[in-house]
Design an enzyme around this catalytic site. Structure first.
Site, PDB file in Angstrom:
ATOM      1  N   ARG A 225      13.362  21.449  28.808  1.00 19.84           N
ATOM      2  CA  ARG A 225      12.818  20.185  28.322  1.00 19.84           C
ATOM      3  C   ARG A 225      11.650  19.756  29.207  1.00 19.84           C
ATOM      4  NH1 ARG A 225      15.033  21.276  24.294  1.00 19.84           N
ATOM      5  NH2 ARG A 225      16.579  20.071  23.118  1.00 19.84           N
ATOM      6  N   HIS A 273       6.695  24.923  22.170  1.00 19.35           N
ATOM      7  CA  HIS A 273       8.133  24.696  21.979  1.00 19.35           C
ATOM      8  C   HIS A 273       8.708  25.680  20.962  1.00 19.35           C
ATOM      9  CE1 HIS A 273      11.422  21.397  22.404  1.00 19.35           C
ATOM     10  NE2 HIS A 273      11.973  22.600  22.263  1.00 19.35           N
TER      11      HIS A 273
END
Length: 310
Positions: A225, A273
């Site tokens: 993250r 991502h």
């Protein structure tokens, strides 16, 4: 059963609604915004829900995260308390993460960023590196994805370490645990892969203090993250030479703003991502099976521990 779906883009939401209508025959599926009788909604299926979206539904049996992490759900300050959260995990996600980690560890190990720079400069520059058993690689976070990634790296021959909150045993991996084990884990790690869950304890863990405990010219790979990383500390560590290169798949703000310095930094590889981004069809099937099991039994194997944040 009735389920409400939300993703940040309306067209994606409607696409998932249509898919679940096919995967869950007999269920009423709609978007969160189209749920005109909120008290009748049994399940919320969401990715990055807006604050208060789920609080509209007083009788939720469970919330489904369209992804392995639940931090994006827990960020909702109005999140209904006590409602189980179901993660979306599966062999596809694990395989994708194994591939991504292996790819980028090997890139840093063989110094491909420097090799590509040499190509751009028409520089015949032979880079000779140690063989994998003489390279120490560490994986932070030994959950499903982290353990699989560590085993893959060990299988490639790397001297592989793992670090987690609680003690783990993984064949071929030297494991460290807790605050007491972090410094020893970092000492000598030339490439560090972050796959920790995002919690209050791990937010900002990739910082100047951690970088200083690594050998000079270590490499960082963050595919967990964005808020794990202190951006300014990484840039400073790259400028000083403490960190040689970084691969970043996750960011504080996504999409990464066009003016962010990461885009143009020659020592940083940016990916959008995608390390373990599940394809919608596979994710939909996993979610549908979990929902059917939960509706029938009141639980399923992928229920997260919201108290721990994962």
């Amino acid at each position: 059963m009735r389920a409400a779906v939300y993703l940040p883009l309306e067209d994606k939401t409607q696409w998932w609604v249509k898919m679940f209508e096919g995967l869950l025959p007999g269920w009423d599926i709609m978007s969160v915004d189209d749920a005109t009788d909120p008290e009748t909604i049994d399940f919320g299926i969401v990715w990055r829900p807006r604050t208060g979206d789920l609080a509209r539904f007083p009788n939720l049996k469970a919330i489904v995260s369209i992804g392995a992490g639940i931090d994006h759900v827990l960020e909702d300050t109005e999140l209904p308390q006590g409602v189980p959260i179901i993660r979306t995990v599966g062999t596809d996600l694990t395989q994708r993460m194994r591939e991504y980690v292996a790819l980028h560890v090997l890139r840093h190990h063989r110094d491909m960023p420097r090799q590509l720079q040499a190509q751009a400069e028409a520089d015949w520059h032979a880079i000779v590196v140690p063989v994998a058993p003489n390279r120490t690689v560490g994986v932070m976070g030994l959950g499903n994805l982290g353990a699989a990634a560590a085993q893959t790296l060990a299988g490639l021959g790397f001297n592989t370490r793992g670090w987690s909150k609680s003690a783990k045993e993984i064949e071929g991996v030297t494991c460290f645990a807790g605050e007491a084990g972090l410094t020893d884990f970092l000492d000598g790690c030339e490439i560090v892969v972050n796959l920790l869950p995002l919690t209050d304890a791990t937010r900002g863990i990739l910082n100047a203090e951690l970088f200083s405990k690594l050998p000079k010219e270590a490499c960082i790979i963050n595919c967990a993250r964005g808020p794990h990383l202190v951006d300014e500390d990484l840039l400073a560590a790259l400028d000083s030479g403490q960190i040689k290169q970084a691969t970043l798949d996750v960011f504080h703000q996504e999409p990464l703003p066009a003016d962010h310095p990461f885009w143009a930094h020659r020592a940083i590889t940016v990916t959008p991502h995608v390390a373990s981004q599940i394809d919608a069809e596979t994710g939909g099937r996993i979610i549908a099976e979990n929902l059917k099991e939960f509706a029938a039994t009141g639980t399923c194997k992928d229920v997260a521990d919201a108290g721990r944040g994962y």
